[in-house]
Design an enzyme around this catalytic site. Sequence first.
Site, PDB file in Angstrom:
ATOM      1  N   LYS A   1      -0.689   8.125  -0.561  1.00  0.00           N
ATOM      2  CA  LYS A   1       0.040   6.506  -0.693  1.00  0.00           C
ATOM      3  C   LYS A   1      -0.897   5.526  -0.869  1.00  0.00           C
ATOM      4  CE  LYS A   1       3.622   3.744   1.496  1.00  0.00           C
ATOM      5  NZ  LYS A   1       4.457   4.061   0.302  1.00  0.00           N
TER       6      LYS A   1
ATOM      7  N   HIS B   1       1.648   7.770   6.645  1.00  0.00           N
ATOM      8  CA  HIS B   1       1.964   8.081   5.581  1.00  0.00           C
ATOM      9  C   HIS B   1       0.882   9.129   5.028  1.00  0.00           C
ATOM     10  CE1 HIS B   1       5.009   5.120   5.343  1.00  0.00           C
ATOM     11  NE2 HIS B   1       5.829   5.737   4.436  1.00  0.00           N
TER      12      HIS B   1
END
Length: 250
Positions: free
Chosen positions: A147, A143
Amino acid sequence: MVKIILHGCNGRMGQMLTGLLKEDPQAEVAAGVDGYTGIANDYPVFPSIDECNVQADVVIDFSNAKAADGLLDYCVRTKTPVVLCTTGLSEEQLAKVEEAAKETAVLKSANMSLGINLLMKLLKEAAPTLAAAGFDIEIVEKHHNQKLDAPSGTALALADSINEASDGAYHYVYDRSQERKKRDSREIGISAVRGGTIVGDHDVIFAGTDEVITFEHRAYSRAVFGKGAIQAAKFLAGKPAGRYDMSDVI
């Protein structure tokens, strides 16, 4: 017309949903909630859900775990259905989700995309056969560098799908750096990568003797999650109290 409160409206996903809903003939944003109010929207924005005085058919939540408790309290109090997309909830918060579902409709999914939810179904079918054949299982998720939680809620949901299909036979390992020992055949290794602007990549690897089977999912835009959340909101509006997930929508 389904009227929606966007909880976390000024975040990345909130602004994505704002744009998608402008083009949707069946739903619209009635109000937004966000601690940051520096973005001009076409709808009223409140700094907290308790200050929101606009009625709506459903709430879509893409905020953060810290705001989940107040949101659930609001939805129970006002009997407003909620599509809960925030990940990284604590065990206590997950228990609160289940309690809230006794009073209002709650749809919670670790990932709102159709592809991920289909992948979970495929894993449930594949895991018992491959596990019985001695395949080791590893999950690698990637990700963007903003995040906060790791591993991702989607990675855990994929692992849970495998474990449920295997009668809970597996335990999860997140970090092997602290001990030197041979891999246990009944473990699922979960690795997290954070960098750049990666939207969301998930690989589920079944590694056997002389062969490897990999299930892959790549999200190239956050729009896939936004579109799924809007479909979920349309589905949930007017539903009785209870716990729902994306399989109900699909």
